[in-house]
Design a protein around this motif. Structure first.
Motif, PDB file in Angstrom:
ATOM      1  N   GLU A 148      -8.800  -5.586  -1.671  1.00 29.65           N
ATOM      2  CA  GLU A 148      -9.775  -5.469  -2.761  1.00 29.65           C
ATOM      3  C   GLU A 148      -9.712  -4.096  -3.412  1.00 29.65           C
ATOM      4  O   GLU A 148      -9.715  -3.967  -4.637  1.00 29.65           O
ATOM      5  CB  GLU A 148     -11.191  -5.716  -2.242  1.00 29.65           C
ATOM      6  CG  GLU A 148     -12.265  -5.578  -3.322  1.00 29.65           C
ATOM      7  CD  GLU A 148     -13.676  -5.707  -2.784  1.00 29.65           C
ATOM      8  OE1 GLU A 148     -14.626  -5.555  -3.588  1.00 29.65           O
ATOM      9  OE2 GLU A 148     -13.847  -5.943  -1.573  1.00 29.65           O
ATOM     10  N   ALA A 149      -9.626  -3.056  -2.596  1.00 27.45           N
ATOM     11  CA  ALA A 149      -9.610  -1.697  -3.135  1.00 27.45           C
ATOM     12  C   ALA A 149      -8.352  -1.417  -3.941  1.00 27.45           C
ATOM     13  O   ALA A 149      -8.385  -0.650  -4.913  1.00 27.45           O
ATOM     14  CB  ALA A 149      -9.722  -0.692  -1.991  1.00 27.45           C
ATOM     15  N   LEU A 150      -7.220  -2.030  -3.578  1.00 28.43           N
ATOM     16  CA  LEU A 150      -5.938  -1.711  -4.206  1.00 28.43           C
ATOM     17  C   LEU A 150      -5.619  -2.564  -5.428  1.00 28.43           C
ATOM     18  O   LEU A 150      -4.652  -2.271  -6.145  1.00 28.43           O
ATOM     19  CB  LEU A 150      -4.813  -1.868  -3.180  1.00 28.43           C
ATOM     20  CG  LEU A 150      -4.749  -0.814  -2.084  1.00 28.43           C
ATOM     21  CD1 LEU A 150      -3.798  -1.249  -0.974  1.00 28.43           C
ATOM     22  CD2 LEU A 150      -4.325   0.536  -2.655  1.00 28.43           C
ATOM     23  N   ALA A 151      -6.416  -3.557  -5.713  1.00 30.34           N
ATOM     24  CA  ALA A 151      -6.120  -4.452  -6.834  1.00 30.34           C
ATOM     25  C   ALA A 151      -6.083  -3.676  -8.153  1.00 30.34           C
ATOM     26  O   ALA A 151      -7.062  -3.035  -8.529  1.00 30.34           O
ATOM     27  CB  ALA A 151      -7.167  -5.562  -6.898  1.00 30.34           C
ATOM     28  N   GLY A 152      -4.939  -3.736  -8.841  1.00 28.53           N
ATOM     29  CA  GLY A 152      -4.812  -3.087 -10.138  1.00 28.53           C
ATOM     30  C   GLY A 152      -4.653  -1.581 -10.098  1.00 28.53           C
ATOM     31  O   GLY A 152      -4.703  -0.919 -11.135  1.00 28.53           O
ATOM     32  N   VAL A 153      -4.452  -1.001  -8.915  1.00 27.07           N
ATOM     33  CA  VAL A 153      -4.372   0.453  -8.772  1.00 27.07           C
ATOM     34  C   VAL A 153      -2.947   0.942  -9.039  1.00 27.07           C
ATOM     35  O   VAL A 153      -1.974   0.350  -8.571  1.00 27.07           O
ATOM     36  CB  VAL A 153      -4.818   0.874  -7.347  1.00 27.07           C
ATOM     37  CG1 VAL A 153      -4.459   2.320  -7.048  1.00 27.07           C
ATOM     38  CG2 VAL A 153      -6.323   0.658  -7.204  1.00 27.07           C
ATOM     39  N   GLU A 154      -2.837   2.050  -9.769  1.00 30.34           N
ATOM     40  CA  GLU A 154      -1.541   2.669 -10.050  1.00 30.34           C
ATOM     41  C   GLU A 154      -1.274   3.879  -9.170  1.00 30.34           C
ATOM     42  O   GLU A 154      -0.123   4.191  -8.860  1.00 30.34           O
ATOM     43  CB  GLU A 154      -1.459   3.096 -11.516  1.00 30.34           C
ATOM     44  CG  GLU A 154      -1.454   1.941 -12.501  1.00 30.34           C
ATOM     45  CD  GLU A 154      -1.246   2.420 -13.925  1.00 30.34           C
ATOM     46  OE1 GLU A 154      -1.140   3.645 -14.136  1.00 30.34           O
ATOM     47  OE2 GLU A 154      -1.200   1.566 -14.813  1.00 30.34           O
ATOM     48  N   ALA A 155      -2.340   4.590  -8.795  1.00 23.28           N
ATOM     49  CA  ALA A 155      -2.182   5.795  -7.980  1.00 23.28           C
ATOM     50  C   ALA A 155      -3.290   5.855  -6.942  1.00 23.28           C
ATOM     51  O   ALA A 155      -4.442   5.494  -7.221  1.00 23.28           O
ATOM     52  CB  ALA A 155      -2.212   7.046  -8.853  1.00 23.28           C
ATOM     53  N   VAL A 156      -2.926   6.319  -5.750  1.00 26.61           N
ATOM     54  CA  VAL A 156      -3.888   6.527  -4.662  1.00 26.61           C
ATOM     55  C   VAL A 156      -3.951   8.016  -4.362  1.00 26.61           C
ATOM     56  O   VAL A 156      -2.916   8.668  -4.209  1.00 26.61           O
ATOM     57  CB  VAL A 156      -3.476   5.758  -3.388  1.00 26.61           C
ATOM     58  CG1 VAL A 156      -4.380   6.153  -2.211  1.00 26.61           C
ATOM     59  CG2 VAL A 156      -3.529   4.257  -3.621  1.00 26.61           C
ATOM     60  N   VAL A 157      -5.179   8.554  -4.279  1.00 27.55           N
ATOM     61  CA  VAL A 157      -5.396   9.913  -3.789  1.00 27.55           C
ATOM     62  C   VAL A 157      -6.097   9.774  -2.447  1.00 27.55           C
ATOM     63  O   VAL A 157      -7.258   9.361  -2.374  1.00 27.55           O
ATOM     64  CB  VAL A 157      -6.243  10.746  -4.763  1.00 27.55           C
ATOM     65  CG1 VAL A 157      -6.545  12.115  -4.154  1.00 27.55           C
ATOM     66  CG2 VAL A 157      -5.527  10.897  -6.103  1.00 27.55           C
ATOM     67  N   HIS A 158      -5.374  10.095  -1.386  1.00 25.75           N
ATOM     68  CA  HIS A 158      -5.865   9.819  -0.039  1.00 25.75           C
ATOM     69  C   HIS A 158      -6.401  11.099   0.599  1.00 25.75           C
ATOM     70  O   HIS A 158      -5.659  11.928   1.118  1.00 25.75           O
ATOM     71  CB  HIS A 158      -4.729   9.240   0.805  1.00 25.75           C
ATOM     72  CG  HIS A 158      -5.132   8.830   2.183  1.00 25.75           C
ATOM     73  ND1 HIS A 158      -6.294   8.126   2.467  1.00 25.75           N
ATOM     74  CD2 HIS A 158      -4.525   9.026   3.393  1.00 25.75           C
ATOM     75  CE1 HIS A 158      -6.380   7.907   3.764  1.00 25.75           C
ATOM     76  NE2 HIS A 158      -5.321   8.454   4.353  1.00 25.75           N
ATOM     77  N   THR A 159      -7.732  11.254   0.566  1.00 26.21           N
ATOM     78  CA  THR A 159      -8.386  12.417   1.160  1.00 26.21           C
ATOM     79  C   THR A 159      -9.072  12.082   2.477  1.00 26.21           C
ATOM     80  O   THR A 159      -9.442  12.993   3.233  1.00 26.21           O
ATOM     81  CB  THR A 159      -9.437  13.030   0.211  1.00 26.21           C
ATOM     82  OG1 THR A 159     -10.593  12.199   0.160  1.00 26.21           O
ATOM     83  CG2 THR A 159      -8.877  13.212  -1.196  1.00 26.21           C
ATOM     84  N   ALA A 160      -9.265  10.792   2.765  1.00 25.78           N
ATOM     85  CA  ALA A 160      -9.968  10.401   3.992  1.00 25.78           C
ATOM     86  C   ALA A 160      -9.141  10.775   5.212  1.00 25.78           C
ATOM     87  O   ALA A 160      -7.920  10.629   5.230  1.00 25.78           O
ATOM     88  CB  ALA A 160     -10.240   8.896   3.985  1.00 25.78           C
ATOM     89  N   ALA A 161      -9.807  11.260   6.244  1.00 24.64           N
ATOM     90  CA  ALA A 161      -9.107  11.684   7.454  1.00 24.64           C
ATOM     91  C   ALA A 161     -10.112  11.967   8.559  1.00 24.64           C
ATOM     92  O   ALA A 161     -11.311  12.159   8.305  1.00 24.64           O
ATOM     93  CB  ALA A 161      -8.283  12.939   7.190  1.00 24.64           C
TER      94      ALA A 161
END
Length: 318
Positions: A57-70
């Motif tokens: 659901e979160a990735l639908a239609g996404v072009e770029a991911v900024v991954h800050t969660a850790a």
């Protein structure tokens, strides 16, 4: 569409705010549905960052991911096996997200790593660079290194571009942990035995880091690169305390205690690691970011410290 994970965290929330101001179409991953987002930002609830999380659901239609969660570096970690806990989230959770992102056709994945991948300290006058061989010394740094390696392995066959950013200590509005403790001590005009610490440390203001992240999610030359980032102006701990005092409008009450005496006292108290962070050197080279991306930190150290202190004062007055 840009997806930002860890959207309620220290860095993630600042990235979301910047993208919203820029008018970028943004989706925010949050763990609780009651977290407020800026106008125009769509929030998607994702319960946890694990090897089994469903990101469809979160990735639908996404072009770029900024991954800050850790799972972030913590002092006095109470986990029975800290490395396993860091790996569970920072490695397995990150790589699960990246694989699903590649399968969903995401063009670019920006990963916020850590300077701890390079190591814990530099010799005076030496600097870490993006081309150094990794030398992490603690479980957090190891987990970030392993995530970087896994991301590169995913990028090669899938064509998803990966950008890795390794910041040193980040300070700014909402900063917590040791930096917040130091700010509080300076604001209260407590005498500090840090008046003779002539080390050099690279820091990065939150606004500078966010600016660099935003550039990296779109700049063509950032694809499949690893960058170190900082304010471009290193400080001794003594200079940092003086800068915080100026920002707070209070006198800097510094006692010129020799570093050897600080280290000896810390050893007796079992606080050697804390004093090493205050007295040791850690410098990074950002020339690659300047050269490839034409990036110049938009916020000066003084302005960054002012923003951090102002945020602390706002919290105190609430």
């Amino acid at each position: 569409m840009i997806l930002v994970t860890g959207a309620s965290g220290f860095v993630g929330s600042a990235v979301i705010a910047r993208l919203a101001r820029d008018g970028a179409e943004t989706r925010a991953c949050v763990r609780r549905s009651d977290i407020c987002m800026p106008d125009g930002v769509h929030a998607v609830r994702v319960s946890d960052l694990t090897a089994s999380t469903d990101w469809s659901e979160a990735l639908a239609g996404v072009e770029a991911v900024v991954h800050t969660a850790a799972r972030v570096h913590v002092m006095d970690d109470l986990a029975t096996d800290p490395l396993a806990e860091f790996r569970r989230i920072n490695v397995h959770g990150t790589l699960n997200l990246a694989r699903q992102a590649a399968a969903a056709g995401v063009r670019r994945f920006v990963f916020i790593s850590s300077i701890k991948v390079n190591g814990e300290s530099t010799k005076l006058g030496a600097v870490f660079s993006a081309n150094d061989l990794p030398a992490p010394l603690d479980p957090y740094g190891v987990s970030k290194m392993e995530a970087e390696e896994g991301l590169r392995e995913i990028a090669a066959p899938t064509g998803m571009e990966v950008v890795i950013i390794r910041p040193p200590l980040v300070y700014g509005l909402g900063v917590k942990a040791n930096f917040a403790t130091l700010m509080r001590a300076v604001q209260r005009s407590w005498p500090l035995p840090l008046g003779a610490v002539h080390n050099q440390r690279s820091l990065v203001a939150l606004d500078n880091l966010v600016d660099f992240i935003v550039i990296c999610q779109s700049h063509p030359q950032a694809a499949n690169q690893t960058f170190l980032v900082s304010d471009g102006h290193d400080l001794s701990t003594t200079e940092l305390v003086r800068g915080l005092a100026r920002a707070a409008g209070v006198p800097a009450r510094l006692l010129p205690v020799p570093v050897w005496a600080l280290k000896a006292t810390a050893a007796l108290l079992g606080k050697s690691d804390a004093v090493q962070r205050l007295c040791g050197n850690l410098q990074v080279d950002i020339s690659k970011a300047r050269r490839l991306l034409g990036w110049v930190p938009p916020v000066s150290v003084d302005e960054g410290l002012q923003r951090a202190v102002a945020g602390r004062e706002d919290e105190t007055n609430i």
